[in-house]
Design an enzyme around this catalytic site. Structure first.
Site, PDB file in Angstrom:
ATOM      1  N   ASP A 163       0.832  -1.195   0.000  1.00  0.00           N
ATOM      2  CA  ASP A 163       0.000   0.000   0.000  1.00  0.00           C
ATOM      3  C   ASP A 163       0.873   1.254   0.000  1.00  0.00           C
ATOM      4  O   ASP A 163       1.861   1.333   0.721  1.00  0.00           O
ATOM      5  CB  ASP A 163      -0.898  -0.015   1.240  1.00  0.00           C
ATOM      6  N   GLU A 205       1.453  -0.213  -5.200  1.00  0.00           N
ATOM      7  CA  GLU A 205       0.623   0.922  -5.557  1.00  0.00           C
ATOM      8  C   GLU A 205       1.560   2.090  -5.873  1.00  0.00           C
ATOM      9  O   GLU A 205       2.124   2.714  -4.975  1.00  0.00           O
ATOM     10  CB  GLU A 205      -0.318   1.287  -4.401  1.00  0.00           C
TER      11      GLU A 205
END
Length: 508
Positions: A163, A205
């Site tokens: 993330d 990401e």
């Protein structure tokens, strides 16, 4: 629901955070990396799930949230008091001047530093103020990361979605022990994951400028997959204009990837549709078509809608978009509910609009829960054409012409043609600005696909180069166009039409 996912053709599940959390940010505010939130079950339930998924040929990756924790995490609570946990986070008595670009949630958060009265200092938080940034350079934090990764790999996960990977880098001026090597942390993460399990994958990401994308692959020693925000932005610009040029431009600008790297292509995700890779003028074009109302927009940069309502529920356009997604080199990523054309709930705040419960049936609560309606974790979409009474798995399973059954077919078609995933992409010139044609070549096999992005039918004449169209066999399309050899090198396409051709090699 594992049998449903396996029958759809899914090969890997990506789970959002399920760790203990106050749940102010969809579980991304974690208070214990080593447990399972009791609202989801127990650690034993998780291990049983991983075993059952593997028994069906399904790999499982989980979110690895290392950028920040919840402010309720014991590390942060002890950090406020000083002592050995103080440097787990980033504290200062005199916060530096901020720039608007550093605020990830403009309009919701006013800055990236928050005052803590107990600590008598300011702490860094690039996301919400209840999510303090971890000091990932600190040796003790890295030891914890190594234990977290090791535990979940040992329990049976096949990798991690990292993330906010790009947000963890470039903080050298703010981190006390920073080594001034932004990508050193990603190399470290890759090394500890690969040491535990050589098969494990890291998907990052990385919503950054195209010039910086390749640095996240490194020399094959950092991330194996990158979520392709660059292509996604230009895909929506192409859909808004009904022209292929933005996609062509995006492909030509994308960097080379290492042989061990891959793009993770997607259309929508569970965050906003962030349009930051487009110019301001291009963003306005996309807004005008897909988010004309202010309530459809978010954070001054994106759109908080699912794809089906963005396309007005037009089945032709939905098929076109997903046909294109599944024909591109890389790994296609779907969000739950994409396969049935789920809608959104703009009455919910921020990104909650696209995070509504899965619509399994027309039973109460869309078959998601048998709890009282006011006790369900979030309301199901119940009104309008995308309400669960009209859009659900049970009804679409019974309909051979449903989007769900079409999605099973396109997934099966992709898996039968490995050139798409592994092959080298070559754009094919056409005389129609609304038509995108490309080929994928791998180990003697060639697959060519042609997509009409506009609502007008056309005939596109191809300039195939060295591609032998005389051997072309049509294997998939929006409908049967008849004998292909009577057309070539021209291709007929209906409005939002698509056609796949095998031009060499053997279909599996």
């Amino acid at each position: 629901r594992l049998d449903y996912l396996a029958s759809l053709g899914v090969t890997c599940l990506w789970l959002l955070p399920f760790f203990p959390t106050p749940n102010h940010d969809n579980g991304y505010d974690i208070i214990d990396y080593y447990g399972v939130d009791e609202r989801h079950g127990s650690l034993g339930d998780c291990v049983a799930f991983l075993h059952d998924a593997r028994a069906r040929g399904l790999e499982v990756i989980i979110d690895l949230v290392l950028h920040h924790t919840s402010d309720q995490h014991p590390w942060f609570q002890q950090s406020r008091e000083g002592g050995p946990y103080r440097d787990f986070y980033v504290w200062t008595d005199d916060p530096p001047d901020e720039t608007a670009a550093e605020v990830i949630f403009p309009g919701v958060e006013q800055g990236i530093w928050a005052r803590d009265e107990q600590a008598g200092a300011w702490y860094l938080h690039h996301f919400y103020s209840f999510e303090p940034d971890l000091n990932i350079e600190h040796p003790a934090v890295r030891r914890e990361i190594q234990k977290i990764v090791g535990m979940w790999l040992q329990l049976g996960v096949s990798g991690f979605r990292v993330d906010a990977a790009s947000r963890m880098l470039g903080r050298e001026a703010l981190l006390p022990q920073a080594e001034q090597q932004p990508h050193e942390f990603l190399r470290y993460l890759r090394s500890i994951v690969s040491a535990r399990d050589g098969r494990a994958a890291l998907i990052a990401e990385t919503d950054v400028e195209v010039e910086r994308l390749a640095t996240y692959f490194g020399d094959g020693d950092q991330m194996q997959l990158l979520l392709n925000f660059w292509l996604d932005n230009h895909l929506f610009l192409a859909l808004a204009r009904e022209e292929a040029e933005p996609i062509v431009r995006a492909f030509r600008a994308m960097p080379e990837k290492p042989s061990v790297g891959q793009w993770a292509n997607f259309v929508r995700n569970l965050d906003e549709l962030d349009l930051e890779r487009l110019s301001v003028e291009e963003q306005e074009e996309v807004y005008a078509v897909f988010a004309p109302d202010e309530e459809m927009r978010i954070y001054r940069r994106g759109i908080r809608r699912r794809l089906a309502p963005m396309l007005g529920g037009d089945r032709r356009r939905l098929e076109l978009v997903y046909s294109l997604l599944f024909s591109l080199p890389g790994t296609p990523v779907l969000v739950y509910g994409d396969e049935i054309g789920m809608g959104d709930d703009l009455a919910l705040p921020e990104r909650w609009s696209v995070r509504t419960p899965m619509q399994w049936s027309c039973d109460a609560n869309a078959g998601f829960s048998d709890a009282p309606e006011d006790a369900v974790v979030r309301p199901v979409v119940s009104e309008g054409e995308f309400g669960y009474q009209h859009v659900n798995v049970v009804d679409q399973r019974r309909d051979p012409d449903s989007l769900l059954n079409w999605m099973q077919r396109v997934i099966r078609m992709r898996r039968q043609n490995p050139e798409i995933g592994w092959g080298e992409l070559t754009l094919i010139e056409t005389d129609q600005p609304n038509v995108l044609a490309h080929r994928c070549d791998s180990e003697g096999g060639t697959l060519m696909t042609v997509h009409n992005l506009s609502g007008a039918s056309c005939t596109a004449t191809l300039s195939p180069g060295d591609l032998d169209l005389a051997a072309a066999v049509e294997i998939f399309g929006d409908h049967d166009y008849g004998p292909v050899q009577e057309e070539l090198p021209s291709i007929r396409l209906d409005a939002y039409g698509y056609r796949w051709f095998r031009c060499g090699g053997v279909q599996l």
